[in-house]
Design a protein around this motif. Structure first.
Motif, PDB file in Angstrom:
ATOM      1  N   ILE A 143       0.832  -1.212   0.000  1.00  0.00           N
ATOM      2  CA  ILE A 143       0.000   0.000   0.000  1.00  0.00           C
ATOM      3  C   ILE A 143       0.865   1.261   0.000  1.00  0.00           C
ATOM      4  O   ILE A 143       0.643   2.194  -0.783  1.00  0.00           O
ATOM      5  N   THR A 144       1.873   1.294   0.870  1.00  0.00           N
ATOM      6  CA  THR A 144       2.734   2.478   0.933  1.00  0.00           C
ATOM      7  C   THR A 144       3.559   2.632  -0.340  1.00  0.00           C
ATOM      8  O   THR A 144       3.785   3.760  -0.808  1.00  0.00           O
ATOM      9  N   GLY A 145       4.004   1.507  -0.912  1.00  0.00           N
ATOM     10  CA  GLY A 145       4.771   1.568  -2.149  1.00  0.00           C
ATOM     11  C   GLY A 145       3.961   2.142  -3.295  1.00  0.00           C
ATOM     12  O   GLY A 145       4.417   3.038  -4.024  1.00  0.00           O
ATOM     13  N   PHE A 146       2.732   1.654  -3.468  1.00  0.00           N
ATOM     14  CA  PHE A 146       1.887   2.146  -4.557  1.00  0.00           C
ATOM     15  C   PHE A 146       1.406   3.569  -4.285  1.00  0.00           C
ATOM     16  O   PHE A 146       1.267   4.366  -5.217  1.00  0.00           O
ATOM     17  N   PHE A 147       1.155   3.915  -3.017  1.00  0.00           N
ATOM     18  CA  PHE A 147       0.726   5.273  -2.700  1.00  0.00           C
ATOM     19  C   PHE A 147       1.854   6.268  -2.972  1.00  0.00           C
ATOM     20  O   PHE A 147       1.625   7.350  -3.536  1.00  0.00           O
ATOM     21  N   GLY A 148       3.092   5.919  -2.568  1.00  0.00           N
ATOM     22  CA  GLY A 148       4.230   6.795  -2.832  1.00  0.00           C
ATOM     23  C   GLY A 148       4.453   6.994  -4.322  1.00  0.00           C
ATOM     24  O   GLY A 148       4.699   8.117  -4.789  1.00  0.00           O
ATOM     25  N   SER A 149       4.324   5.917  -5.094  1.00  0.00           N
ATOM     26  CA  SER A 149       4.497   6.018  -6.536  1.00  0.00           C
ATOM     27  C   SER A 149       3.365   6.816  -7.170  1.00  0.00           C
ATOM     28  O   SER A 149       3.574   7.544  -8.149  1.00  0.00           O
ATOM     29  N   PHE A 150       2.156   6.704  -6.608  1.00  0.00           N
ATOM     30  CA  PHE A 150       1.010   7.457  -7.137  1.00  0.00           C
ATOM     31  C   PHE A 150       1.236   8.960  -6.998  1.00  0.00           C
ATOM     32  O   PHE A 150       0.930   9.734  -7.913  1.00  0.00           O
ATOM     33  N   ILE A 151       1.773   9.380  -5.846  1.00  0.00           N
ATOM     34  CA  ILE A 151       2.078  10.803  -5.648  1.00  0.00           C
ATOM     35  C   ILE A 151       3.102  11.273  -6.684  1.00  0.00           C
ATOM     36  O   ILE A 151       2.965  12.343  -7.284  1.00  0.00           O
ATOM     37  N   GLN A 152       4.119  10.466  -6.896  1.00  0.00           N
ATOM     38  CA  GLN A 152       5.144  10.807  -7.885  1.00  0.00           C
ATOM     39  C   GLN A 152       4.550  10.840  -9.289  1.00  0.00           C
ATOM     40  O   GLN A 152       4.895  11.705 -10.106  1.00  0.00           O
ATOM     41  N   GLN A 153       3.641   9.907  -9.571  1.00  0.00           N
ATOM     42  CA  GLN A 153       3.009   9.847 -10.885  1.00  0.00           C
ATOM     43  C   GLN A 153       2.175  11.093 -11.159  1.00  0.00           C
ATOM     44  O   GLN A 153       2.179  11.621 -12.283  1.00  0.00           O
TER      45      GLN A 153
END
Length: 315
Positions: free
Chosen positions: A155-165
């Motif tokens: 969850i944290t990995g995909f959330f962090g990448s989503f912010i970057q995206q």
């Protein structure tokens, strides 16, 4: 060739990128294709084999192998995000990838990379609990906690990448559209942007601190306690056994963070592009293939599980 659409009197928007891949070696196309195809097939088969073995053998139903099976699954997903497209582009004259396809590829690569960083930290904590608190290990590393740690990593990995995206999608690309790499990576995309990339750089730096430094700190502290505990063990056999349970994980951590540090934290220049590309091959293609080997060759329990299944098959 530049594929773009007009957005104003003096401005265009790039709709496609060109991946140069390994243009430096035009005479080695067949050889490189064969090598990367072999690596991809080995990566998928070895990691799938390790996942199957862990699920089928009741002796391996422990927190350590639960994390290891999830690491193998991440490695399959990671290499499958890069290799199939790279292999399909080897014999194409123009290696086009759409802007949206490029950003989606990087989103999954970033998500899986951040997730693996968290998972490696979780595995370090698991080794700390097993060696420093062996009597309470089962109570500390309960199935519920293990599941929460893996789910939290994802969850944290995909959330962090989503912010970057979200920050990446705000950039404007007006040309050139040539990426000197074999996949869409953030540094190369920022170089091509016509927009101010300061906000994206800030987001990337924050993610590096939050995920990278935090994970490394957890790993360092965990192994600090582990080393102190192993040092207190009087018997050489006990020390060796305790060290062997950590050696594979330490090797994977060093390979993962070493190659990523070289690519993303080392000062980049035109002369270092080939070196960065080679380092990217290490962490994105080679390491996912080596992980199951590293854990299997140095692990007595996995060797015993393999022997048990060999006996069942041949009997």
């Amino acid at each position: 060739m530049t594929n773009a659409i007009a957005v104003g009197r003096n401005s265009t928007t790039i709709t496609q990128f060109i991946l140069l891949e390994f243009y430096e070696f035009p005479k080695l196309t067949v050889v490189l294709f064969s090598i990367f195809l072999g690596i991809y097939l080995l990566t998928v088969s070895w990691n799938m084999g390790l996942i199957t073995l862990i699920r089928m053998d009741s002796h391996l139903h422990t927190p350590m192998y639960f994390f290891l099976s999830n690491l193998s699954f991440l490695d399959i997903c990671y290499v499958s995000t890069i290799s199939p497209r790279m292999l399909s582009d080897f014999f194409k004259k123009h290696k086009f990838i759409s802007f949206m396809g490029c950003t989606i590829q990087y989103f999954f690569l970033s998500s899986l990379g951040l997730t693996e960083s968290c998972l490696l930290a979780s595995m370090a904590y698991d080794r700390y609990a097993a060696i420093c608190n062996p009597l309470l290990y089962t109570a500390i590393m309960s199935p519920k906690l293990c599941l929460q740690m893996v789910a939290g990593s994802c969850i944290t990995g995909f959330f962090g990448s989503f912010i970057q995206q979200c920050a990446l999608l705000q950039l404007h690309f007006c040309g050139p559209n040539i990426i000197n790499h074999f996949f869409c990576d953030l540094p190369q995309m920022m170089i091509l942007s016509c927009s101010d990339t300061f906000f994206l750089q800030v987001i990337s730096s924050m993610l590096t601190v939050i995920f990278g430094l935090t994970s490394v700190l957890v790993i360092v502290i965990s192994y600090g306690y582990i080393v102190a505990t192993i040092w207190k063990i009087t018997s050489a056999e006990g020390r060796s056994k305790a060290f062997n349970t950590c050696a594979s994980h330490l090797m994977v951590v060093n390979l993962f963070y070493g190659s990523i540090t070289f690519v993303y934290l080392w000062p980049s220049s035109d002369d270092s592009l080939s070196q960065n590309k080679f380092a990217s091959i290490v962490y994105s293609v080679i390491i996912p293939m080596l992980n199951p080997l590293i854990y299997s060759l140095r692990n007595k329990e996995i060797k015993d599980a393999l022997n048990r299944w060999k006996k069942r098959i041949f009997s």
